[in-house]
Design an enzyme around this catalytic site. Structure first.
Site, PDB file in Angstrom:
ATOM      1  N   HIS A 140      45.245  54.273  67.065  1.00  0.00           N
ATOM      2  CA  HIS A 140      44.651  55.489  67.630  1.00  0.00           C
ATOM      3  C   HIS A 140      44.915  55.669  69.121  1.00  0.00           C
ATOM      4  CE1 HIS A 140      42.747  57.002  64.090  1.00  0.00           C
ATOM      5  NE2 HIS A 140      42.039  55.916  63.889  1.00  0.00           N
ATOM      6  N   ASP A 196      35.513  56.501  59.874  1.00  0.00           N
ATOM      7  CA  ASP A 196      36.291  56.991  58.734  1.00  0.00           C
ATOM      8  C   ASP A 196      35.465  56.947  57.450  1.00  0.00           C
ATOM      9  OD1 ASP A 196      38.939  57.881  59.405  1.00  0.00           O
ATOM     10  OD2 ASP A 196      39.262  55.891  60.201  1.00  0.00           O
TER      11      ASP A 196
HETATM   12  C1  3PY Z   1      36.334  53.748  62.204  1.00  0.00           C
HETATM   13  O1  3PY Z   1      35.141  53.811  62.536  1.00  0.00           O
HETATM   14  O2  3PY Z   1      36.865  54.530  61.393  1.00  0.00           O
HETATM   15  C2  3PY Z   1      37.175  52.741  62.787  1.00  0.00           C
HETATM   16  O3  3PY Z   1      38.297  52.583  62.382  1.00  0.00           O
HETATM   17  C3  3PY Z   1      36.582  51.965  63.893  1.00  0.00           C
HETATM   18  O4  3PY Z   1      37.371  50.953  64.274  1.00  0.00           O
HETATM   19 MG    MG Z   2      39.044  54.106  61.170  1.00  0.00          MG
END
Ligand code: 3PY
Ligand code: MG
Length: 260
Positions: free
Chosen positions: A44, A173
């Protein structure tokens, strides 16, 4: 075995953070903060392949294990960061046992996996390939992220895959994937995290999670989670600056009453 992998496997409390600033200075500042490890976030943030090796080198100066979150499941990306000397790899969005097995195959040398041998930094640029081959499988941490509805549904099969050290939960996610965002979804998200945690722990896997702040580390530790990724360098920079500016403004405005 490396201290880092032993601590992961033995479920010793580990506190680390994501490194998203693509500069060795940021890595050195982070490494000197007392973190147990850091994780360079190639998924990211805008970090190039060559820069990753320099970032790992900067962490090595402080003897802080640097793992790398790769952008996806490509075996080539996993090999690249391990060849650069990463202490481990974090593979995002693992949703099936087959994907977990592919991560093991890419991370471990035969007979456990199928990682290719090469003269990278990790093997002293080719001068210590046999030494590196002898220790890599026992020293490197393989963490996979479970952060999708599919991963949640397949959690029992995923945690049973040999060669995985740690199941890492991505609540961001996961909340999007199971439609549990915001306060309305809090209970559902909590239940999903608990299911992943309990299933992983009962299979003998360590569990990690991302937390944006330190507020609930104790609560998640009680649930059996031992590996915490606490925010990121960019988040700490933003929060620290904002708090400093706010405090300076309040104190300055106490005596300076002129309108802006
Ligand atoms: C998420 O919260 O989706 C992550 O990948 C955090 O590292
Ligand atoms: Mg994630």
């Amino acid at each position: 075995m490396s201290d880092f992998r032993r601590s992961c496997i033995e479920q010793t409390l580990l506190i680390g953070t994501f490194a998203a600033i693509p500069h060795p200075v940021a890595i050195e500042v982070t490494a000197a903060s007392g973190v147990d490890f850091l994780c360079i976030d190639w998924e990211h943030s805008q970090i190039g392949r060559e820069r990753i090796e320099d970032l790992i080198r900067a962490a090595d100066v402080h003897r802080v294990p640097a793992m790398v979150r790769v952008p996806g499941h490509a075996a080539e990306d996993i090999a690249t960061v391990l060849d650069a000397g990463a202490a481990g790899v974090l593979v995002p969005r693992v949703s099936t046992a087959e994907q977990a097995r592919a991560a093991v195959k890419a991370t471990r040398y035969p007979p456990l996996g199928a990682r290719g041998v090469g003269p990278g930094r990790a093997a002293a640029y080719g001068y210590r390939i046999p030494d590196y081959l002898a220790k890599a499988n026992v020293e490197l941490v393989l963490a996979i992220q479970v952060e999708t509805a599919e991963g949640l549904a397949n959690i029992a099969e995923i945690v049973a895959v040999d060669g995985i050290d740690l199941i890492f939960i991505g609540p961001g996610d996961l909340s999007v994937s199971i439609d549990a965002m915001g306060p309305a979804g809090e209970d559902r998200l909590h239940a999903a995290i608990s299911t992943i945690t309990k299933t992983a722990l009962s299979a003998g896997r360590a569990v990690g999670i991302f937390r944006p702040s330190a507020d609930d580390i104790g609560a998640w530790s009680e649930a059996g989670i031992s590996f915490f990724m606490l925010a990121s360098d960019t988040m700490f920079l933003g929060a620290g600056l904002a708090a400093g500016v706010d405090a300076a403004r309040v104190d300055g405005e106490r005596v300076n009453k002129k309108e802006r």
